[in-house]
Motif scaffolding. Structure first.
Motif, PDB file in Angstrom:
ATOM      1  N   ALA A   1       0.821  -1.184   0.000  1.00 44.49           N
ATOM      2  CA  ALA A   1       0.000   0.000   0.000  1.00 44.49           C
ATOM      3  C   ALA A   1       0.862   1.244   0.000  1.00 44.49           C
ATOM      4  O   ALA A   1       0.457   2.241  -0.532  1.00 44.49           O
ATOM      5  CB  ALA A   1      -0.930  -0.008   1.195  1.00 44.49           C
ATOM      6  N   GLY A   2       2.053   1.219   0.587  1.00 38.78           N
ATOM      7  CA  GLY A   2       2.882   2.397   0.504  1.00 38.78           C
ATOM      8  C   GLY A   2       3.991   2.388   1.515  1.00 38.78           C
ATOM      9  O   GLY A   2       3.846   1.864   2.596  1.00 38.78           O
ATOM     10  N   THR A   3       5.101   2.991   1.151  1.00 33.27           N
ATOM     11  CA  THR A   3       6.215   3.141   2.062  1.00 33.27           C
ATOM     12  C   THR A   3       5.905   4.259   3.023  1.00 33.27           C
ATOM     13  O   THR A   3       5.383   5.290   2.644  1.00 33.27           O
ATOM     14  CB  THR A   3       7.500   3.463   1.271  1.00 33.27           C
ATOM     15  N   ARG A   4       6.234   4.087   4.264  1.00 31.35           N
ATOM     16  CA  ARG A   4       5.948   5.080   5.275  1.00 31.35           C
ATOM     17  C   ARG A   4       7.229   5.483   5.992  1.00 31.35           C
ATOM     18  O   ARG A   4       8.177   4.726   6.072  1.00 31.35           O
ATOM     19  CB  ARG A   4       4.985   4.514   6.317  1.00 31.35           C
ATOM     20  N   LYS A   5       7.230   6.665   6.508  1.00 34.49           N
ATOM     21  CA  LYS A   5       8.312   7.143   7.357  1.00 34.49           C
ATOM     22  C   LYS A   5       7.716   7.328   8.732  1.00 34.49           C
ATOM     23  O   LYS A   5       6.594   7.780   8.876  1.00 34.49           O
ATOM     24  CB  LYS A   5       8.870   8.484   6.869  1.00 34.49           C
ATOM     25  N   SER A   6       8.429   6.953   9.773  1.00 32.87           N
ATOM     26  CA  SER A   6       7.906   7.168  11.109  1.00 32.87           C
ATOM     27  C   SER A   6       8.993   7.703  12.014  1.00 32.87           C
ATOM     28  O   SER A   6      10.180   7.574  11.731  1.00 32.87           O
ATOM     29  CB  SER A   6       7.337   5.873  11.684  1.00 32.87           C
ATOM     30  N   SER A   7       8.564   8.329  13.104  1.00 31.02           N
ATOM     31  CA  SER A   7       9.485   8.873  14.086  1.00 31.02           C
ATOM     32  C   SER A   7       9.421   8.041  15.344  1.00 31.02           C
ATOM     33  O   SER A   7       8.385   7.473  15.659  1.00 31.02           O
ATOM     34  CB  SER A   7       9.105  10.316  14.433  1.00 31.02           C
ATOM     35  N   PRO A   8      10.519   7.966  16.090  1.00 33.03           N
ATOM     36  CA  PRO A   8      10.486   7.232  17.352  1.00 33.03           C
ATOM     37  C   PRO A   8       9.585   7.956  18.350  1.00 33.03           C
ATOM     38  O   PRO A   8       9.242   9.117  18.154  1.00 33.03           O
ATOM     39  CB  PRO A   8      11.945   7.238  17.810  1.00 33.03           C
ATOM     40  N   PRO A   9       9.175   7.268  19.440  1.00 35.58           N
ATOM     41  CA  PRO A   9       8.313   7.917  20.428  1.00 35.58           C
ATOM     42  C   PRO A   9       8.998   9.110  21.072  1.00 35.58           C
ATOM     43  O   PRO A   9      10.219   9.194  21.124  1.00 35.58           O
ATOM     44  CB  PRO A   9       8.044   6.814  21.450  1.00 35.58           C
ATOM     45  N   PRO A  65       9.047  13.649  -2.433  1.00 35.83           N
ATOM     46  CA  PRO A  65       7.876  12.763  -2.529  1.00 35.83           C
ATOM     47  C   PRO A  65       8.281  11.440  -3.163  1.00 35.83           C
ATOM     48  O   PRO A  65       9.212  11.389  -3.965  1.00 35.83           O
ATOM     49  CB  PRO A  65       6.907  13.535  -3.419  1.00 35.83           C
ATOM     50  N   PRO A  66       7.579  10.359  -2.815  1.00 40.98           N
ATOM     51  CA  PRO A  66       7.910   9.059  -3.408  1.00 40.98           C
ATOM     52  C   PRO A  66       7.703   9.096  -4.923  1.00 40.98           C
ATOM     53  O   PRO A  66       6.839   9.821  -5.416  1.00 40.98           O
ATOM     54  CB  PRO A  66       6.898   8.101  -2.760  1.00 40.98           C
ATOM     55  N   HIS A  73       4.137   9.367   2.119  1.00 44.93           N
ATOM     56  CA  HIS A  73       4.768   9.534   3.417  1.00 44.93           C
ATOM     57  C   HIS A  73       3.678   9.844   4.432  1.00 44.93           C
ATOM     58  O   HIS A  73       2.640  10.439   4.088  1.00 44.93           O
ATOM     59  CB  HIS A  73       5.779  10.683   3.395  1.00 44.93           C
ATOM     60  N   ASP A  74       3.903   9.468   5.675  1.00 44.24           N
ATOM     61  CA  ASP A  74       2.910   9.711   6.718  1.00 44.24           C
ATOM     62  C   ASP A  74       2.469  11.166   6.747  1.00 44.24           C
ATOM     63  O   ASP A  74       1.281  11.460   6.850  1.00 44.24           O
ATOM     64  CB  ASP A  74       3.464   9.339   8.096  1.00 44.24           C
ATOM     65  N   HIS A  75       3.429  12.088   6.681  1.00 44.39           N
ATOM     66  CA  HIS A  75       3.076  13.513   6.820  1.00 44.39           C
ATOM     67  C   HIS A  75       2.175  13.996   5.690  1.00 44.39           C
ATOM     68  O   HIS A  75       1.489  15.005   5.837  1.00 44.39           O
ATOM     69  CB  HIS A  75       4.338  14.382   6.917  1.00 44.39           C
ATOM     70  N   GLN A  76       2.129  13.274   4.572  1.00 43.07           N
ATOM     71  CA  GLN A  76       1.236  13.656   3.479  1.00 43.07           C
ATOM     72  C   GLN A  76      -0.210  13.275   3.787  1.00 43.07           C
ATOM     73  O   GLN A  76      -1.139  13.884   3.255  1.00 43.07           O
ATOM     74  CB  GLN A  76       1.652  12.974   2.173  1.00 43.07           C
ATOM     75  N   LEU A  77      -0.409  12.256   4.614  1.00 41.35           N
ATOM     76  CA  LEU A  77      -1.741  11.722   4.885  1.00 41.35           C
ATOM     77  C   LEU A  77      -2.367  12.282   6.158  1.00 41.35           C
ATOM     78  O   LEU A  77      -3.583  12.468   6.218  1.00 41.35           O
ATOM     79  CB  LEU A  77      -1.674  10.193   4.976  1.00 41.35           C
ATOM     80  N   VAL A  78      -1.543  12.527   7.173  1.00 44.30           N
ATOM     81  CA  VAL A  78      -2.072  13.007   8.449  1.00 44.30           C
ATOM     82  C   VAL A  78      -2.754  14.359   8.254  1.00 44.30           C
ATOM     83  O   VAL A  78      -2.206  15.261   7.631  1.00 44.30           O
ATOM     84  CB  VAL A  78      -0.953  13.094   9.510  1.00 44.30           C
ATOM     85  N   GLY A  79      -3.981  14.440   8.763  1.00 40.84           N
ATOM     86  CA  GLY A  79      -4.758  15.667   8.660  1.00 40.84           C
ATOM     87  C   GLY A  79      -5.722  15.697   7.487  1.00 40.84           C
ATOM     88  O   GLY A  79      -6.576  16.584   7.410  1.00 40.84           O
ATOM     89  N   LEU A  80      -5.607  14.738   6.556  1.00 38.19           N
ATOM     90  CA  LEU A  80      -6.521  14.716   5.420  1.00 38.19           C
ATOM     91  C   LEU A  80      -7.928  14.320   5.879  1.00 38.19           C
ATOM     92  O   LEU A  80      -8.096  13.507   6.778  1.00 38.19           O
ATOM     93  CB  LEU A  80      -6.058  13.730   4.344  1.00 38.19           C
TER      94      LEU A  80
END
Length: 145
Positions: A1-9, A65-66, A73-80
């Motif tokens: 479904a897609g490559t994601r980037k994440s940050s540690p807690p 962008p990919p 990327h996560d930041h592209q989806l969050v808030g949509l």
């Protein structure tokens, strides 16, 4: 479904970290659901342990962008906004959870509840970044879990 980037807690309040102003990633890979990262200049376990819990921040403007139009990327989806194919508003993407079988959109519902939506084409047929929305066609009962 897609490559994601994440940050540690995030670090716990009161924790003190002495780290370099900049860290350069030498290697990164997934291992048992966690991102393992090797940084230049961090040469032993003690130096690595000193970085535990450090919040890594990257300016999203610096992230290309990919190339694959099906990756985000996560930041592209969050808030949509999350809407059905008929335009009914279901809520908004609060975050992305990276599960072993598929990534999950964490949907913040208008009444405050959250719902998990598998980020697969059968359920999420369209991501409209320019329009600020994700179109979701959930099977019956998915949003009630």
């Amino acid at each position: 479904a897609g490559t994601r980037k994440s940050s540690p807690p995030s670090p716990e309040p009161g924790e003190l970290f002495r780290v370099p102003a900049e860290l350069t990633i030498e290697e990164a890979r997934w291992h048992q659901g966690r991102m393992l990262v090797a940084f230049g200049g961090v040469l032993d376990r003690d130096a690595a342990e000193a970085l535990r819990g450090t919040l890594l921040v990257v300016d999203s403007a610096d992230v290309a962008p990919p190339e694959d139009p099906e990756e985000f990327h996560d930041h592209q989806l969050v808030g949509l906004a999350v809407v059905t194919p008929t335009g009914e508003r279901l809520g908004e993407v609060a975050r992305i959870d990276h599960a072993p079988s598929s990534d999950l959109l964490v949907l913040r519902r208008p009444e405050g509840r959250v719902a998990l939506i598998p980020f697969v084409r059968a359920i999420v047929p369209e991501v409209d970044l320019a329009g600020g929305r994700v179109i979701v066609d959930p099977p019956a009962g998915l949003l009630d879990l």
